[in-house]
Design a protein around this motif. Structure first.
Motif, PDB file in Angstrom:
ATOM      1  N   LEU A   1       6.652   0.928 137.084  1.00  0.00           N
ATOM      2  CA  LEU A   1       7.522   1.763 137.902  1.00  0.00           C
ATOM      3  C   LEU A   1       8.907   1.130 137.931  1.00  0.00           C
ATOM      4  O   LEU A   1       9.040  -0.087 138.102  1.00  0.00           O
ATOM      5  CB  LEU A   1       6.997   1.863 139.341  1.00  0.00           C
ATOM      6  N   SER A   2       9.933   1.937 137.771  1.00  0.00           N
ATOM      7  CA  SER A   2      11.294   1.432 137.911  1.00  0.00           C
ATOM      8  C   SER A   2      11.565   1.119 139.380  1.00  0.00           C
ATOM      9  O   SER A   2      10.790   1.473 140.271  1.00  0.00           O
ATOM     10  CB  SER A   2      12.302   2.476 137.424  1.00  0.00           C
ATOM     11  N   ARG A   3      12.686   0.466 139.626  1.00  0.00           N
ATOM     12  CA  ARG A   3      13.021   0.154 141.014  1.00  0.00           C
ATOM     13  C   ARG A   3      13.150   1.419 141.854  1.00  0.00           C
ATOM     14  O   ARG A   3      12.670   1.479 142.993  1.00  0.00           O
ATOM     15  CB  ARG A   3      14.318  -0.656 141.082  1.00  0.00           C
ATOM     16  N   GLU A   4      13.773   2.434 141.309  1.00  0.00           N
ATOM     17  CA  GLU A   4      13.925   3.674 142.068  1.00  0.00           C
ATOM     18  C   GLU A   4      12.577   4.338 142.291  1.00  0.00           C
ATOM     19  O   GLU A   4      12.316   4.902 143.362  1.00  0.00           O
ATOM     20  CB  GLU A   4      14.882   4.629 141.358  1.00  0.00           C
TER      21      GLU A   4
ATOM     22  N   VAL B   1      -6.277   6.329 150.526  1.00  0.00           N
ATOM     23  CA  VAL B   1      -4.836   6.556 150.601  1.00  0.00           C
ATOM     24  C   VAL B   1      -4.295   6.811 149.198  1.00  0.00           C
ATOM     25  O   VAL B   1      -4.505   6.006 148.285  1.00  0.00           O
ATOM     26  CB  VAL B   1      -4.120   5.358 151.245  1.00  0.00           C
ATOM     27  N   GLN B   2      -3.613   7.919 149.014  1.00  0.00           N
ATOM     28  CA  GLN B   2      -3.034   8.275 147.712  1.00  0.00           C
ATOM     29  C   GLN B   2      -1.582   7.795 147.677  1.00  0.00           C
ATOM     30  O   GLN B   2      -0.643   8.552 147.949  1.00  0.00           O
ATOM     31  CB  GLN B   2      -3.105   9.785 147.483  1.00  0.00           C
ATOM     32  N   TYR B   3      -1.410   6.531 147.343  1.00  0.00           N
ATOM     33  CA  TYR B   3      -0.065   5.964 147.319  1.00  0.00           C
ATOM     34  C   TYR B   3       0.814   6.729 146.332  1.00  0.00           C
ATOM     35  O   TYR B   3       0.405   7.034 145.207  1.00  0.00           O
ATOM     36  CB  TYR B   3      -0.123   4.491 146.943  1.00  0.00           C
ATOM     37  N   GLY B   4       2.013   7.051 146.785  1.00  0.00           N
ATOM     38  CA  GLY B   4       2.974   7.725 145.919  1.00  0.00           C
ATOM     39  C   GLY B   4       2.763   9.215 145.780  1.00  0.00           C
ATOM     40  O   GLY B   4       3.406   9.843 144.933  1.00  0.00           O
ATOM     41  N   LEU B   5       1.897   9.818 146.613  1.00  0.00           N
ATOM     42  CA  LEU B   5       1.629  11.252 146.463  1.00  0.00           C
ATOM     43  C   LEU B   5       2.905  12.070 146.614  1.00  0.00           C
ATOM     44  O   LEU B   5       3.160  12.996 145.827  1.00  0.00           O
ATOM     45  CB  LEU B   5       0.585  11.691 147.493  1.00  0.00           C
ATOM     46  N   GLY B   6       3.709  11.755 147.604  1.00  0.00           N
ATOM     47  CA  GLY B   6       4.952  12.498 147.784  1.00  0.00           C
ATOM     48  C   GLY B   6       5.891  12.346 146.610  1.00  0.00           C
ATOM     49  O   GLY B   6       6.566  13.305 146.205  1.00  0.00           O
ATOM     50  N   ALA B   7       5.960  11.132 146.035  1.00  0.00           N
ATOM     51  CA  ALA B   7       6.809  10.905 144.862  1.00  0.00           C
ATOM     52  C   ALA B   7       6.279  11.662 143.646  1.00  0.00           C
ATOM     53  O   ALA B   7       7.062  12.107 142.790  1.00  0.00           O
ATOM     54  CB  ALA B   7       6.885   9.408 144.560  1.00  0.00           C
ATOM     55  N   LEU B   8       4.971  11.825 143.558  1.00  0.00           N
ATOM     56  CA  LEU B   8       4.385  12.631 142.479  1.00  0.00           C
ATOM     57  C   LEU B   8       4.747  14.097 142.652  1.00  0.00           C
ATOM     58  O   LEU B   8       5.161  14.775 141.693  1.00  0.00           O
ATOM     59  CB  LEU B   8       2.865  12.456 142.483  1.00  0.00           C
ATOM     60  N   LEU B   9       4.623  14.588 143.861  1.00  0.00           N
ATOM     61  CA  LEU B   9       4.867  16.008 144.098  1.00  0.00           C
ATOM     62  C   LEU B   9       6.332  16.385 143.937  1.00  0.00           C
ATOM     63  O   LEU B   9       6.635  17.524 143.556  1.00  0.00           O
ATOM     64  CB  LEU B   9       4.385  16.385 145.502  1.00  0.00           C
ATOM     65  N   ASP B  10       7.251  15.437 144.214  1.00  0.00           N
ATOM     66  CA  ASP B  10       8.672  15.789 144.032  1.00  0.00           C
ATOM     67  C   ASP B  10       9.187  15.436 142.636  1.00  0.00           C
ATOM     68  O   ASP B  10      10.373  15.587 142.356  1.00  0.00           O
ATOM     69  CB  ASP B  10       9.544  15.153 145.114  1.00  0.00           C
TER      70      ASP B  10
ATOM     71  N   ILE C   1       7.717  10.385 140.099  1.00  0.00           N
ATOM     72  CA  ILE C   1       6.775   9.719 139.190  1.00  0.00           C
ATOM     73  C   ILE C   1       5.858  10.782 138.608  1.00  0.00           C
ATOM     74  O   ILE C   1       5.729  11.886 139.157  1.00  0.00           O
ATOM     75  CB  ILE C   1       5.946   8.623 139.902  1.00  0.00           C
ATOM     76  N   ASP C   2       5.222  10.452 137.479  1.00  0.00           N
ATOM     77  CA  ASP C   2       4.313  11.426 136.874  1.00  0.00           C
ATOM     78  C   ASP C   2       2.867  11.090 137.233  1.00  0.00           C
ATOM     79  O   ASP C   2       2.575  10.077 137.875  1.00  0.00           O
ATOM     80  CB  ASP C   2       4.518  11.506 135.354  1.00  0.00           C
ATOM     81  N   ALA C   3       1.955  11.938 136.791  1.00  0.00           N
ATOM     82  CA  ALA C   3       0.553  11.800 137.179  1.00  0.00           C
ATOM     83  C   ALA C   3      -0.056  10.503 136.658  1.00  0.00           C
ATOM     84  O   ALA C   3      -0.867   9.869 137.345  1.00  0.00           O
ATOM     85  CB  ALA C   3      -0.240  13.009 136.682  1.00  0.00           C
ATOM     86  N   ASP C   4       0.319  10.099 135.456  1.00  0.00           N
ATOM     87  CA  ASP C   4      -0.247   8.858 134.927  1.00  0.00           C
ATOM     88  C   ASP C   4       0.232   7.649 135.728  1.00  0.00           C
ATOM     89  O   ASP C   4      -0.540   6.711 135.972  1.00  0.00           O
ATOM     90  CB  ASP C   4       0.128   8.704 133.452  1.00  0.00           C
ATOM     91  N   GLN C   5       1.499   7.648 136.117  1.00  0.00           N
ATOM     92  CA  GLN C   5       1.993   6.560 136.962  1.00  0.00           C
ATOM     93  C   GLN C   5       1.279   6.556 138.321  1.00  0.00           C
ATOM     94  O   GLN C   5       0.897   5.507 138.836  1.00  0.00           O
ATOM     95  CB  GLN C   5       3.506   6.700 137.177  1.00  0.00           C
ATOM     96  N   PHE C   6       1.097   7.717 138.880  1.00  0.00           N
ATOM     97  CA  PHE C   6       0.396   7.855 140.157  1.00  0.00           C
ATOM     98  C   PHE C   6      -1.022   7.294 140.063  1.00  0.00           C
ATOM     99  O   PHE C   6      -1.471   6.529 140.930  1.00  0.00           O
ATOM    100  CB  PHE C   6       0.380   9.334 140.554  1.00  0.00           C
TER     101      PHE C   6
ATOM    102  N   ALA D   1      -1.259  18.414 143.200  1.00  0.00           N
ATOM    103  CA  ALA D   1      -0.568  18.149 141.935  1.00  0.00           C
ATOM    104  C   ALA D   1      -1.322  18.795 140.784  1.00  0.00           C
ATOM    105  O   ALA D   1      -2.553  18.949 140.828  1.00  0.00           O
ATOM    106  CB  ALA D   1      -0.442  16.650 141.701  1.00  0.00           C
ATOM    107  N   ASP D   2      -0.603  19.175 139.731  1.00  0.00           N
ATOM    108  CA  ASP D   2      -1.223  19.723 138.528  1.00  0.00           C
ATOM    109  C   ASP D   2      -1.668  18.569 137.640  1.00  0.00           C
ATOM    110  O   ASP D   2      -0.848  17.772 137.176  1.00  0.00           O
ATOM    111  CB  ASP D   2      -0.229  20.615 137.773  1.00  0.00           C
TER     112      ASP D   2
END
Length: 748
Positions: A402-405, A484-493, A496-501, A710-711
């Protein structure tokens, strides 16, 4: 399962049924223990009774020491001279004196001393009313049972923690010197009275002669309009194994302190200051309080009190902090008389204490002014910090994943470097993380060389509540991240992509019993989880906090370089808990300004004004309640709130005030406050948790790709089912074991 907001109804029949099962199967000894029994209710004065008897210095069942301040109020037809007071068979009438109440009614008050340990029945007797004063008329009586406890405690917090390091020799007195060596293993020390004054140049100095006002002493005008010399009586002593301090304006040459001759400069209000910190706050008495020589408070006529165990850097246990505050207020009341109001003041770790004491020990504090606030430490700060630690270690173990952002988006924080900052705050759950320097090495826990040693962490420190697992001997922990689904909000917006999630959740792991990052997720002990809810260690908001004014001041730090633990979303978490528990948060006001503008000081423009306004608010609530006691308390709170106390922010340079109907969460909608002070999130909030952050262990449901927001490709869905083999969090339902308070003023 689709992520969604959780409703306000948290304590339905299904939750209650689940809680009953957990109470049965948890096996935690504490769940069958006395903590589930509320303390005996205080005996309020009955204005219609022919005779009333009340204890003014404390709750009747929490007396610390052998003395109580009592009041007897006879009906107008009963002469005060005919009243008799009995204390456990002994005549206590000589201790009484005649006084006049605020409404002019005659009453009797006195200090009843020599109470034995345990219960004593106080009985006030008087002849019947004037029409029944004939021979043989039955007397009227009023009774109160008081329970006396040792001055060194405990009262309701449970057995003393051991080891315990005394700090009386390190505690510096105002005017020089220390309290000296402890007198006993409970760290007792003699009571010391010093007199200080404020010079005309604005400095504090000791008074060379306590019977004479120094020539260079300033004068001050109090909130009640009295112009007095700026000379202060400071008392330092020990109670409940804590060092306490009290301070108030006191003019030399006046009468010695007693409950019936208050100093002319005292405005009859007491401000109790609570100090911050947490990590390292165990096993020590502490060599400082949160401070009592406060110019902004004392100059207005407020008395100020604090204690070393009310500094969370010395004692990160809100239950022990509550017991200590109750003991200190009692000591103050026996010396100077019961305050008309007691206001809680604290920042950061001081805010934890104020919130939880206000909720779990109602009646001790009449209003709160907090800053850099959190609802509590164990369920607001700790999950945020431990999640940050997991993310920090994940990024270190998987560089480039994951990048810093992207890391920042997963964390929800306003800055990437806040991840490292918050990861360091997870030392609260590391038993070898931060031990006080004075604590001998030989008694400290070490996973290899001394696994049975004293654990320098939150759950051991709260062992009287959570208990110990008999199978392992380890403290029970209400800490969980299963599902806990860490990063779920970042996936949905789309950040990050599904593989990163999936990779993140596959490798993020959890914490073992010693606070070390491991591959498996952390599972909460069911008994500890139930105890957290039932005892108010997870702040409920529906106890005493429902009925008192709460002013939340924040010097904004979400964007400071290096990150900060004091993020603004915590203020909104508290408001959500108040709404969930009470259906309203009309007693809660948020004030936010830029950091560095004076901050949380009683001499600063915003916080200083807020203290005066809180005083007016709490005073108004008390006056309205006395005039109309049948009306719901929240109605008095609404009616008494000063106009100035509204959700507000200060923007620009010079700062201008902006008042909002309600401070919104989302920036970019044209709202000045939200744009100037944006509210960020936490890893748990990004994962879909409710803003109240009141779920210890989420309700788990099987992973279902068809219901996931998520898809996912078929391959990703298959992988997700393996990653979340234990299920995913259903944040729309109450958590496992989630339930309401067992009561207030509980005993452990």
């Amino acid at each position: 399962m689709r992520a969604g907001p959780r409703g306000r109804a948290l304590l339905g029949a299904a939750a209650a049924a689940t809680a009953t099962v957990l109470l049965t199967v948890s096996g935690a000894p504490l769940l069958a223990g006395p903590w589930a029994r509320p303390a005996a209710p205080e005996s309020p004065r009955d204005a219609d009774a022919p005779l009333s008897l009340e204890v003014l210095s404390s709750r009747p069942d929490t007396v610390m020491g052998d003395t109580v301040l009592v009041r007897v109020v006879p009906s107008p037809s009963v002469p005060a001279a005919d009243v008799r007071l009995d204390a456990g068979g002994a005549d206590a009438t000589p201790a009484l004196r005649t006084v006049r109440l605020a409404d002019g009614a005659p009453a009797l008050e006195g200090l009843v001393s020599g109470l034995p340990r345990g219960e004593t029945v106080l009985t006030a007797r008087a002849p019947g009313d004037a029409g029944s004063a004939r021979e043989g008329a039955a007397p009227v009586t009023a009774r109160v049972t008081v329970t006396a406890h040792p001055l060194t405690g405990p009262v309701f917090s449970g057995p003393h923690q051991e080891p315990f390091v005394c700090d009386t020799e390190r505690f510096e007195l105002h005017g020089g010197g220390t309290l000296g060596p402890p007198l006993d293993p409970d760290c007792s020390a003699p009571t010391v009275v010093r007199h200080m004054y404020r010079t005309a140049e604005g400095a504090w100095a000791p008074m060379a002669d306590p019977d004479r006002v120094p020539d260079d002493a300033a004068r001050t005008t109090t909130s009640t309009g009295h112009r007095v010399p700026y000379t202060v009586r400071v008392e330092t002593g020990t109670v409940n194994r804590s060092v306490y301090e009290t301070a108030l304006l006191y003019t030399p040459g006046g009468p010695d302190p007693d409950p019936w001759q208050p100093p002319r400069g005292w405005n009859r209000r007491l401000v109790y200051t609570f100090g911050g910190g947490c990590a390292g706050g165990w096993y020590v008495q502490g060599a400082r309080t949160a401070g009592v020589l406060d110019h902004g408070m004392l100059s207005q006529g407020y008395a100020v009190a604090s204690a070393s165990l009310n500094v969370f850097g010395n004692n990160c246990n809100d239950l022990l902090a509550a017991e200590t505050a109750a003991a200190v207020v009692q000591r103050f009341s026996l010396t100077h008389g019961a305050p008309d109001l007691t206001l809680g003041w604290g920042s950061s770790g001081g805010a934890y204490q104020a919130h939880q004491i206000g909720d779990n020990q109602p009646g001790l504090l009449d209003g709160l002014l907090v800053s850099h606030s959190f609802p509590d430490v164990a369920f607001s700060v700790v999950p945020t910090a431990t999640d940050a630690l997991l993310l920090h270690e994940y990024a270190r173990e998987h560089p480039g994943a994951l990048s810093r952002e992207e890391q920042r988006a997963v964390s929800g924080f306003g800055r990437w470097d806040a991840i490292g900052k918050l990861a360091g705050e997870a030392d609260r759950v590391d038993p070898a993380g931060v031990c006080p320097d004075r604590m001998p090495e030989r008694v400290r826990h070490h996973p290899e060389t001394n696994p049975g040693g004293a654990r320098c962490e939150l759950y051991a420190h709260t062992g009287n509540v959570y208990g110990t697992d008999p199978a392992t001997g380890l403290p029970r922990r209400p800490l969980d991240n299963v599902g806990v689904q860490y990063g779920l909000g970042a996936l949905l917006d789309g950040t990050i992509d599904a593989d990163q999630f999936l990779h993140l959740n596959e490798h993020v792991g959890g914490l073992d019993a010693d606070g070390r990052v491991v591959d498996g997720r952390t599972e909460a002990d069911p008994g500890a989880t139930v105890a957290a809810y039932r005892t108010g260690r997870l702040l409920n908001g529906g106890g005493g906090l429902a009925d008192i004014p709460v002013v939340d001041h924040r010097a904004y730090e979400d964007d400071v370089p290096g990150g900060s633990i004091h993020m603004r979303f915590h203020s909104f978490s508290l408001r959500e808990r108040l709404l969930a528990a009470n259906g309203t948060a009309d007693n809660h006001v948020m004030l936010v300004e830029r950091g560095g503008r004076g901050g949380f000081s009683s001499s600063a423009p915003v916080a200083g004004r807020a203290l005066a306004e809180l005083d007016a608010w709490a005073s108004g609530v008390r006056e309205r309640a006395a005039a109309d006691p049948a009306r719901p308390a929240i109605d008095h709170v609404r009616a008494a709130r000063p106009e100035w106390l509204a959700d507000s922010c200060w923007v620009g340079d010079p700062a201008r005030r902006v008042v909002a109907e309600q401070l919104p969460l989302t920036a970019g909608r044209g709202d000045v406050c939200a744009d100037a002070y944006p509210v960020h999130a936490s890893p748990r909030l990004v994962a879909g948790a409710p803003l109240a952050l009141d779920v210890v262990a989420c309700r788990l449901v099987p992973f279902d790709a068809a219901e996931h927001p998520a898809d996912l490709t078929p391959g990703q869905a298959e992988r997700a089912a393996r990653v979340f083999a234990d299920g995913v969090c259903d944040w729309s339902a109450p958590g496992r074991g989630q339930q309401g308070l067992a009561g207030t003023w509980l005993r452990f």
